[in-house]
Design a protein around this motif. Structure first.
Motif, PDB file in Angstrom:
ATOM      1  N   ALA A   6       0.904  -1.347  -0.128  1.00  0.00           N
ATOM      2  CA  ALA A   6       0.130   0.131  -0.011  1.00  0.00           C
ATOM      3  C   ALA A   6       0.823   1.289   0.042  1.00  0.00           C
ATOM      4  CB  ALA A   6      -0.825  -0.163   1.258  1.00  0.00           C
ATOM      5  N   PHE A   7       0.083   2.432  -0.344  1.00  0.00           N
ATOM      6  CA  PHE A   7       1.106   3.748  -0.681  1.00  0.00           C
ATOM      7  C   PHE A   7       1.720   3.853   0.853  1.00  0.00           C
ATOM      8  CE2 PHE A   7       1.374   8.052  -0.483  1.00  0.00           C
ATOM      9  CZ  PHE A   7       2.229   8.504  -1.596  1.00  0.00           C
ATOM     10  N   SER A   8       0.982   3.701   2.101  1.00  0.00           N
ATOM     11  CA  SER A   8       1.657   4.011   3.234  1.00  0.00           C
ATOM     12  C   SER A   8       2.200   2.837   3.839  1.00  0.00           C
ATOM     13  CB  SER A   8       0.402   4.616   4.045  1.00  0.00           C
ATOM     14  OG  SER A   8      -0.511   3.623   4.094  1.00  0.00           O
ATOM     15  N   GLY A   9       2.267   1.681   3.065  1.00  0.00           N
ATOM     16  CA  GLY A   9       2.721   0.460   3.572  1.00  0.00           C
ATOM     17  C   GLY A   9       4.439   0.684   3.662  1.00  0.00           C
ATOM     18  N   PRO A  10       4.877  -0.446   4.475  1.00  0.00           N
ATOM     19  CA  PRO A  10       6.343  -0.323   4.657  1.00  0.00           C
ATOM     20  C   PRO A  10       7.169  -0.716   3.662  1.00  0.00           C
ATOM     21  CG  PRO A  10       5.265  -2.547   5.374  1.00  0.00           C
ATOM     22  CD  PRO A  10       4.314  -1.559   5.001  1.00  0.00           C
ATOM     23  N   ALA A  11       6.752  -1.538   2.217  1.00  0.00           N
ATOM     24  CA  ALA A  11       7.578  -1.805   1.387  1.00  0.00           C
ATOM     25  C   ALA A  11       7.968  -0.882   0.348  1.00  0.00           C
ATOM     26  CB  ALA A  11       6.905  -2.822   0.679  1.00  0.00           C
ATOM     27  N   PRO A  12       6.889  -0.051  -0.279  1.00  0.00           N
ATOM     28  CA  PRO A  12       7.307   0.634  -1.648  1.00  0.00           C
ATOM     29  C   PRO A  12       8.584   1.643  -1.314  1.00  0.00           C
ATOM     30  CG  PRO A  12       5.091   0.616  -1.163  1.00  0.00           C
ATOM     31  CD  PRO A  12       5.653   0.164   0.082  1.00  0.00           C
ATOM     32  N   GLU A  13       8.464   2.526  -0.401  1.00  0.00           N
ATOM     33  CA  GLU A  13       9.827   3.239  -0.218  1.00  0.00           C
ATOM     34  C   GLU A  13      11.100   2.715   0.202  1.00  0.00           C
ATOM     35  OE1 GLU A  13      11.182   7.595   1.889  1.00  0.00           O
ATOM     36  OE2 GLU A  13       9.249   6.590   2.650  1.00  0.00           O
ATOM     37  N   ARG A  14      11.017   1.509   1.049  1.00  0.00           N
ATOM     38  CA  ARG A  14      12.061   0.762   1.166  1.00  0.00           C
ATOM     39  C   ARG A  14      12.851   0.124   0.178  1.00  0.00           C
ATOM     40  NH1 ARG A  14      12.819   1.047   6.329  1.00  0.00           N
ATOM     41  NH2 ARG A  14      11.140   1.489   7.693  1.00  0.00           N
ATOM     42  N   ILE A  15      11.886  -0.581  -0.907  1.00  0.00           N
ATOM     43  CA  ILE A  15      12.392  -1.353  -1.994  1.00  0.00           C
ATOM     44  C   ILE A  15      12.944  -0.084  -3.007  1.00  0.00           C
ATOM     45  CG2 ILE A  15      11.625  -2.400  -3.904  1.00  0.00           C
ATOM     46  CD1 ILE A  15       9.433  -3.836  -2.184  1.00  0.00           C
ATOM     47  N   PRO A  54      10.325 -11.232   4.398  1.00  0.00           N
ATOM     48  CA  PRO A  54      10.078 -10.959   5.734  1.00  0.00           C
ATOM     49  C   PRO A  54       8.908 -10.115   6.116  1.00  0.00           C
ATOM     50  CG  PRO A  54      12.397 -10.001   5.063  1.00  0.00           C
ATOM     51  CD  PRO A  54      11.592 -10.297   3.831  1.00  0.00           C
ATOM     52  N   LEU A  55       8.715  -9.172   5.344  1.00  0.00           N
ATOM     53  CA  LEU A  55       7.199  -8.443   5.770  1.00  0.00           C
ATOM     54  C   LEU A  55       6.026  -9.421   5.364  1.00  0.00           C
ATOM     55  CD1 LEU A  55       8.155  -4.954   3.844  1.00  0.00           C
ATOM     56  CD2 LEU A  55       8.176  -5.580   6.412  1.00  0.00           C
ATOM     57  N   LEU A  56       6.185 -10.388   4.669  1.00  0.00           N
ATOM     58  CA  LEU A  56       4.926 -11.135   4.424  1.00  0.00           C
ATOM     59  C   LEU A  56       4.821 -12.230   5.533  1.00  0.00           C
ATOM     60  CD1 LEU A  56       4.855 -11.371   0.335  1.00  0.00           C
ATOM     61  CD2 LEU A  56       3.400  -9.855   2.203  1.00  0.00           C
ATOM     62  N   GLN A  57       6.051 -12.397   6.093  1.00  0.00           N
ATOM     63  CA  GLN A  57       6.026 -13.359   7.197  1.00  0.00           C
ATOM     64  C   GLN A  57       5.575 -12.626   8.409  1.00  0.00           C
ATOM     65  OE1 GLN A  57       9.937 -15.160   6.877  1.00  0.00           O
ATOM     66  NE2 GLN A  57       9.348 -16.376   5.048  1.00  0.00           N
ATOM     67  N   GLY A  58       5.545 -11.580   8.710  1.00  0.00           N
ATOM     68  CA  GLY A  58       4.982 -10.936   9.849  1.00  0.00           C
ATOM     69  C   GLY A  58       5.991 -10.063  10.586  1.00  0.00           C
ATOM     70  N   GLU A  59       7.299 -10.134  10.017  1.00  0.00           N
ATOM     71  CA  GLU A  59       8.503  -9.313  10.814  1.00  0.00           C
ATOM     72  C   GLU A  59       8.215  -7.876  10.580  1.00  0.00           C
ATOM     73  OE1 GLU A  59      13.148  -9.338  10.746  1.00  0.00           O
ATOM     74  OE2 GLU A  59      12.242 -11.147  10.210  1.00  0.00           O
ATOM     75  N   SER A  60       8.596  -7.130  11.686  1.00  0.00           N
ATOM     76  CA  SER A  60       8.252  -5.587  11.501  1.00  0.00           C
ATOM     77  C   SER A  60       9.616  -5.173  10.766  1.00  0.00           C
ATOM     78  CB  SER A  60       8.096  -5.297  12.956  1.00  0.00           C
ATOM     79  OG  SER A  60       9.302  -5.113  13.570  1.00  0.00           O
ATOM     80  N   VAL A  61       9.462  -3.766  10.282  1.00  0.00           N
ATOM     81  CA  VAL A  61      10.626  -3.221   9.723  1.00  0.00           C
ATOM     82  C   VAL A  61      11.712  -2.921  10.460  1.00  0.00           C
ATOM     83  CG1 VAL A  61      11.058  -1.200   8.439  1.00  0.00           C
ATOM     84  CG2 VAL A  61       8.815  -2.145   8.162  1.00  0.00           C
ATOM     85  N   GLU A  62      11.368  -2.640  11.988  1.00  0.00           N
ATOM     86  CA  GLU A  62      12.420  -2.301  12.882  1.00  0.00           C
ATOM     87  C   GLU A  62      12.881  -3.536  13.591  1.00  0.00           C
ATOM     88  OE1 GLU A  62       9.138  -0.720  12.746  1.00  0.00           O
ATOM     89  OE2 GLU A  62       9.974   1.228  11.857  1.00  0.00           O
ATOM     90  N   GLY A  63      12.377  -4.674  13.141  1.00  0.00           N
ATOM     91  CA  GLY A  63      12.666  -5.998  13.747  1.00  0.00           C
ATOM     92  C   GLY A  63      14.130  -6.210  13.897  1.00  0.00           C
ATOM     93  N   ARG A  64      14.961  -5.815  12.788  1.00  0.00           N
ATOM     94  CA  ARG A  64      16.271  -6.375  12.778  1.00  0.00           C
ATOM     95  C   ARG A  64      17.043  -4.987  12.799  1.00  0.00           C
ATOM     96  NH1 ARG A  64      16.763 -10.830   8.047  1.00  0.00           N
ATOM     97  NH2 ARG A  64      15.205 -12.194   8.857  1.00  0.00           N
ATOM     98  N   SER A  65      16.366  -3.963  13.186  1.00  0.00           N
ATOM     99  CA  SER A  65      17.133  -2.408  13.241  1.00  0.00           C
ATOM    100  C   SER A  65      17.855  -2.576  14.373  1.00  0.00           C
ATOM    101  CB  SER A  65      16.057  -1.581  13.180  1.00  0.00           C
ATOM    102  OG  SER A  65      16.706  -0.216  13.275  1.00  0.00           O
ATOM    103  N   GLY A  66      19.229  -1.856  14.552  1.00  0.00           N
ATOM    104  CA  GLY A  66      19.554  -1.701  15.855  1.00  0.00           C
ATOM    105  C   GLY A  66      21.147  -1.128  15.416  1.00  0.00           C
ATOM    106  N   GLY A  67      21.670  -0.390  16.597  1.00  0.00           N
ATOM    107  CA  GLY A  67      22.822   0.231  16.525  1.00  0.00           C
ATOM    108  C   GLY A  67      23.001   1.283  15.546  1.00  0.00           C
ATOM    109  N   PHE A  68      23.801   0.916  14.502  1.00  0.00           N
ATOM    110  CA  PHE A  68      24.238   1.985  13.423  1.00  0.00           C
ATOM    111  C   PHE A  68      23.262   1.953  12.371  1.00  0.00           C
ATOM    112  CE2 PHE A  68      26.811   3.582   9.777  1.00  0.00           C
ATOM    113  CZ  PHE A  68      26.615   5.102  10.240  1.00  0.00           C
ATOM    114  N   MET A  69      22.842   0.666  12.111  1.00  0.00           N
ATOM    115  CA  MET A  69      21.975   0.523  10.809  1.00  0.00           C
ATOM    116  C   MET A  69      20.444   0.337  11.384  1.00  0.00           C
ATOM    117  SD  MET A  69      24.193   0.166   8.415  1.00  0.00           S
ATOM    118  CE  MET A  69      24.062  -0.701   6.863  1.00  0.00           C
ATOM    119  N   THR A  70      19.951   1.557  11.382  1.00  0.00           N
ATOM    120  CA  THR A  70      18.702   1.501  11.853  1.00  0.00           C
ATOM    121  C   THR A  70      17.712   1.612  10.447  1.00  0.00           C
ATOM    122  OG1 THR A  70      18.290   3.930  12.258  1.00  0.00           O
ATOM    123  CG2 THR A  70      19.128   2.813  13.867  1.00  0.00           C
ATOM    124  N   ALA A  71      16.392   1.394  10.903  1.00  0.00           N
ATOM    125  CA  ALA A  71      15.384   1.424   9.784  1.00  0.00           C
ATOM    126  C   ALA A  71      15.281   2.952   9.220  1.00  0.00           C
ATOM    127  CB  ALA A  71      13.991   0.766  10.227  1.00  0.00           C
TER     128      ALA A  71
END
Length: 183
Positions: free
Chosen positions: A76-85, A135-152
């Motif tokens: 979706a336009f406000s979904g997590p995928a378009p801008e990231r991809i 990962p998004l379709l499996q239910g993982e959040s965008v910030e799930g693996r975010s941490g330290g220097f490499m954040t979402a």
């Protein structure tokens, strides 16, 4: 209108009759009514529970289980995928465009015009899109693996800057007529 004028004149006359000038307060106001009111201090007391561990566990909500999102919610336009991809593709495209310019001397517009890298770009777009959506379709959040220097948020900003960089690279090459990196 005449009654309003008469009423204001009557109130002025009432002050004048009391020995005061019109438009002023009477001199005999009680002093206690002018003093600021004092408020009693607010006292708050907390009671300690006998079993603090169970109460803190009950107070913190349990995280909801991540349910798989639908493809339409993710894209979706406000979904997590378009801008990231788009950002990931722009980062790869910006670095690739500069690398090809440095290696062969072809500018970005020349690279797009001859279509030599079009197949490579299509494969890269498919692989990056699938790797971003899985990962998004499996239910993982965008910030799930975010941490330290490499954040979402850092990834979003790097993608946005890469998009602007590609536009600036194309505009610079178009206006100057030469590639950005001169060999």
């Amino acid at each position: 209108m005449a009654t309003t004028v008469m009423a204001s004149a009557a109130s002025s006359l009432a002050f004048a009759a009391a020995g005061e000038r019109a438009g002023r307060f009477p001199a005999r106001l009680p002093v206690a009514s002018l003093a600021p009111r004092r408020r009693a201090p607010l006292v708050v007391r907390a009671a300690q529970n006998e079993d603090a561990e169970t109460s803190s566990a009950a107070a913190t909500p349990k995280p909801a289980e991540a349910k798989p999102a639908s493809i339409w919610d993710t894209l979706a336009f406000s979904g997590p995928a378009p801008e990231r991809i788009n950002g990931r593709l722009a980062m790869v495209g910006f670095v690739s465009a500069l690398a090809v310019e440095a290696a062969r001397g072809d500018g970005l517009l020349a690279q797009v015009g001859n279509g030599a890298g079009l197949t490579w770009f299509a494969y890269t777009a498919v692989v990056l899109s699938a790797a971003s959506l899985a990962p998004l379709l499996q239910g993982e959040s965008v910030e799930g693996r975010s941490g330290g220097f490499m954040t979402a948020d850092a990834e979003l900003w790097n993608g946005r800057l890469a998009m602007l960089g590609l536009v600036a690279l194309a505009a610079t090459e178009y206006l100057t007529g030469t590639p950005f990196v001169h060999v």
